[in-house]
Design a protein around this motif. Structure first.
Motif, PDB file in Angstrom:
ATOM      1  N   PRO A  13       0.826  -1.213   0.000  1.00 22.54           N
ATOM      2  CA  PRO A  13       0.000   0.000   0.000  1.00 22.54           C
ATOM      3  C   PRO A  13       0.862   1.266   0.000  1.00 22.54           C
ATOM      4  O   PRO A  13       1.906   1.315   0.638  1.00 22.54           O
ATOM      5  CB  PRO A  13      -0.796  -0.120   1.304  1.00 22.54           C
ATOM      6  CG  PRO A  13      -0.771  -1.578   1.633  1.00 22.54           C
ATOM      7  CD  PRO A  13       0.554  -2.079   1.161  1.00 22.54           C
ATOM      8  N   VAL A  14       0.402   2.273  -0.736  1.00 21.79           N
ATOM      9  CA  VAL A  14       1.044   3.589  -0.733  1.00 21.79           C
ATOM     10  C   VAL A  14       0.298   4.445   0.281  1.00 21.79           C
ATOM     11  O   VAL A  14      -0.867   4.774   0.095  1.00 21.79           O
ATOM     12  CB  VAL A  14       1.014   4.231  -2.129  1.00 21.79           C
ATOM     13  CG1 VAL A  14       1.608   5.637  -2.090  1.00 21.79           C
ATOM     14  CG2 VAL A  14       1.764   3.363  -3.131  1.00 21.79           C
ATOM     15  N   GLU A  15       0.971   4.765   1.368  1.00 20.86           N
ATOM     16  CA  GLU A  15       0.324   5.458   2.478  1.00 20.86           C
ATOM     17  C   GLU A  15       0.202   6.961   2.214  1.00 20.86           C
ATOM     18  O   GLU A  15       0.990   7.543   1.468  1.00 20.86           O
ATOM     19  CB  GLU A  15       1.129   5.235   3.764  1.00 20.86           C
ATOM     20  CG  GLU A  15       1.288   3.782   4.156  1.00 20.86           C
ATOM     21  CD  GLU A  15      -0.009   3.140   4.613  1.00 20.86           C
ATOM     22  OE1 GLU A  15      -0.950   3.896   4.976  1.00 20.86           O
ATOM     23  OE2 GLU A  15      -0.086   1.901   4.620  1.00 20.86           O
ATOM     24  N   ALA A  16      -0.806   7.563   2.860  1.00 22.76           N
ATOM     25  CA  ALA A  16      -1.015   9.003   2.746  1.00 22.76           C
ATOM     26  C   ALA A  16       0.235   9.752   3.177  1.00 22.76           C
ATOM     27  O   ALA A  16       0.777   9.489   4.255  1.00 22.76           O
ATOM     28  CB  ALA A  16      -2.202   9.439   3.588  1.00 22.76           C
ATOM     29  N   ALA A  31      -4.703   5.277   2.236  1.00 20.11           N
ATOM     30  CA  ALA A  31      -3.788   4.375   1.528  1.00 20.11           C
ATOM     31  C   ALA A  31      -4.370   3.997   0.171  1.00 20.11           C
ATOM     32  O   ALA A  31      -5.598   3.876   0.016  1.00 20.11           O
ATOM     33  CB  ALA A  31      -3.518   3.115   2.347  1.00 20.11           C
ATOM     34  N   LEU A  32      -3.491   3.805  -0.804  1.00 20.70           N
ATOM     35  CA  LEU A  32      -3.851   3.330  -2.134  1.00 20.70           C
ATOM     36  C   LEU A  32      -3.171   1.985  -2.344  1.00 20.70           C
ATOM     37  O   LEU A  32      -1.944   1.875  -2.228  1.00 20.70           O
ATOM     38  CB  LEU A  32      -3.401   4.328  -3.206  1.00 20.70           C
ATOM     39  CG  LEU A  32      -3.983   5.741  -3.108  1.00 20.70           C
ATOM     40  CD1 LEU A  32      -3.340   6.661  -4.130  1.00 20.70           C
ATOM     41  CD2 LEU A  32      -5.499   5.722  -3.284  1.00 20.70           C
ATOM     42  N   TRP A  33      -3.984   0.964  -2.667  1.00 18.62           N
ATOM     43  CA  TRP A  33      -3.434  -0.377  -2.832  1.00 18.62           C
ATOM     44  C   TRP A  33      -4.064  -1.108  -4.009  1.00 18.62           C
ATOM     45  O   TRP A  33      -3.387  -1.688  -4.833  1.00 18.62           O
ATOM     46  CB  TRP A  33      -3.631  -1.170  -1.540  1.00 18.62           C
ATOM     47  CG  TRP A  33      -2.900  -2.478  -1.491  1.00 18.62           C
ATOM     48  CD1 TRP A  33      -1.622  -2.727  -1.911  1.00 18.62           C
ATOM     49  CD2 TRP A  33      -3.401  -3.715  -0.987  1.00 18.62           C
ATOM     50  NE1 TRP A  33      -1.295  -4.038  -1.695  1.00 18.62           N
ATOM     51  CE2 TRP A  33      -2.366  -4.673  -1.110  1.00 18.62           C
ATOM     52  CE3 TRP A  33      -4.604  -4.102  -0.409  1.00 18.62           C
ATOM     53  CZ2 TRP A  33      -2.503  -5.995  -0.723  1.00 18.62           C
ATOM     54  CZ3 TRP A  33      -4.748  -5.427   0.001  1.00 18.62           C
ATOM     55  CH2 TRP A  33      -3.709  -6.347  -0.168  1.00 18.62           C
ATOM     56  N   HIS A  93      -8.111   8.876  -6.501  1.00 18.25           N
ATOM     57  CA  HIS A  93      -8.475   7.480  -6.658  1.00 18.25           C
ATOM     58  C   HIS A  93      -7.376   6.775  -7.447  1.00 18.25           C
ATOM     59  O   HIS A  93      -6.877   7.310  -8.441  1.00 18.25           O
ATOM     60  CB  HIS A  93      -9.771   7.323  -7.458  1.00 18.25           C
ATOM     61  CG  HIS A  93     -11.019   7.469  -6.666  1.00 18.25           C
ATOM     62  ND1 HIS A  93     -11.727   8.649  -6.619  1.00 18.25           N
ATOM     63  CD2 HIS A  93     -11.710   6.590  -5.901  1.00 18.25           C
ATOM     64  CE1 HIS A  93     -12.803   8.483  -5.868  1.00 18.25           C
ATOM     65  NE2 HIS A  93     -12.816   7.240  -5.413  1.00 18.25           N
ATOM     66  N   LEU A  94      -7.016   5.577  -7.019  1.00 19.22           N
ATOM     67  CA  LEU A  94      -6.211   4.684  -7.845  1.00 19.22           C
ATOM     68  C   LEU A  94      -7.172   3.985  -8.797  1.00 19.22           C
ATOM     69  O   LEU A  94      -8.085   3.280  -8.358  1.00 19.22           O
ATOM     70  CB  LEU A  94      -5.484   3.661  -6.969  1.00 19.22           C
ATOM     71  CG  LEU A  94      -4.656   2.610  -7.695  1.00 19.22           C
ATOM     72  CD1 LEU A  94      -3.537   3.237  -8.510  1.00 19.22           C
ATOM     73  CD2 LEU A  94      -4.094   1.597  -6.696  1.00 19.22           C
ATOM     74  N   SER A 137      -2.910   4.231 -13.433  1.00 22.61           N
ATOM     75  CA  SER A 137      -3.548   5.546 -13.581  1.00 22.61           C
ATOM     76  C   SER A 137      -4.266   5.922 -12.296  1.00 22.61           C
ATOM     77  O   SER A 137      -4.619   5.072 -11.474  1.00 22.61           O
ATOM     78  CB  SER A 137      -4.541   5.547 -14.743  1.00 22.61           C
ATOM     79  OG  SER A 137      -5.603   4.642 -14.496  1.00 22.61           O
ATOM     80  N   ALA A 138      -4.474   7.217 -12.143  1.00 22.31           N
ATOM     81  CA  ALA A 138      -5.155   7.760 -10.973  1.00 22.31           C
ATOM     82  C   ALA A 138      -6.052   8.900 -11.422  1.00 22.31           C
ATOM     83  O   ALA A 138      -5.883   9.461 -12.510  1.00 22.31           O
ATOM     84  CB  ALA A 138      -4.144   8.250  -9.936  1.00 22.31           C
TER      85      ALA A 138
END
Length: 216
Positions: free
Chosen positions: A20-23, A79-81, A104-105, A114-115
């Motif tokens: 996960p890519v954390e805030a 988080a974005l996962w 949004h991921l 993309s986001a």
């Protein structure tokens, strides 16, 4: 009134990032971008109560309790996962929350990642380049940390100020469905736009920077 579609359950969203890519906690020349906190409720209530913000994001009119729940959801959006994961950051100026940027991921595969980006800002802080500065910083996060190949923004066709902001950030208009206009940028185009903007205050947020339509 358009309402956001519910997110698919996580087990149906398929592939995910390696981790996960954390805030982040991001700092610009004038702003701090950080995760929301429940102590932001007073300002968040002003944001949700502003017709120019609510209308362009197609948010329903919420009760005080619903506003609190909406903010609580944002405090958890850190988080974005997987596809459809959502991240929201408060935009803070000298200790005061003046708006929000979000992402949004949309797709996960590294070669096509993309986001979608969104932004909103309280009326009294418009016209001074803050939204440009905050969105530009989140774009950098999308390309450099998340590894996105491109980023989109979806904006109502009557929201001229947000469309102008998107163009300043290096977005190109690529499609329109009904009233929704889709803009897209890549890291190279965003970097070129950033190079041309020497001072964020020179790229003022036009007359009424009301927000792109990431509607969470």
């Amino acid at each position: 009134m358009l309402l956001p579609l519910p997110r698919r359950p996580r087990f149906l969203r398929g592939a995910h990032l390696p981790s996960p890519v954390e805030a982040p906690l991001l700092r610009t020349q004038r702003l701090v971008l950080r995760p929301h906190e429940m102590s932001d409720l007073e300002t968040w209530t002003r944001i949700e109560s502003d017709p120019s913000i609510r209308g362009n994001l197609h948010w329903p009119v919420r009760t005080q309790g619903e506003m609190r729940s909406h903010l609580r959801e944002r405090t958890r959006s850190t988080a974005l996962w997987q596809a459809d994961d959502f991240l929201a950051l408060a935009v803070e100026l000298d200790g005061t929350v003046i708006g929000d940027v979000s992402m949004h991921l949309r797709t996960v595969a590294s070669e096509t990642r993309s986001a979608e980006i969104g932004w909103l800002q309280l009326p009294e802080y418009r016209g001074r380049g803050y939204a440009t500065e905050a969105a530009e910083e989140l774009l950098g996060f999308a390309f450099q940390t998340l590894g996105a190949r491109w980023v989109t923004a979806i904006i109502d066709d009557d929201n001229e100020s947000s469309m102008a902001l998107a163009r300043r950030l290096g977005f190109d208009r690529i499609a329109q469905t009904g009233r929704k206009v889709t803009f897209l940028t890549t890291e190279a185009r965003a970097a070129l736009a950033s190079y041309r903007t020497l001072d964020p205050r020179e790229s003022a947020d036009a007359h009424s920077q009301r927000g792109s339509s990431v509607r969470r």
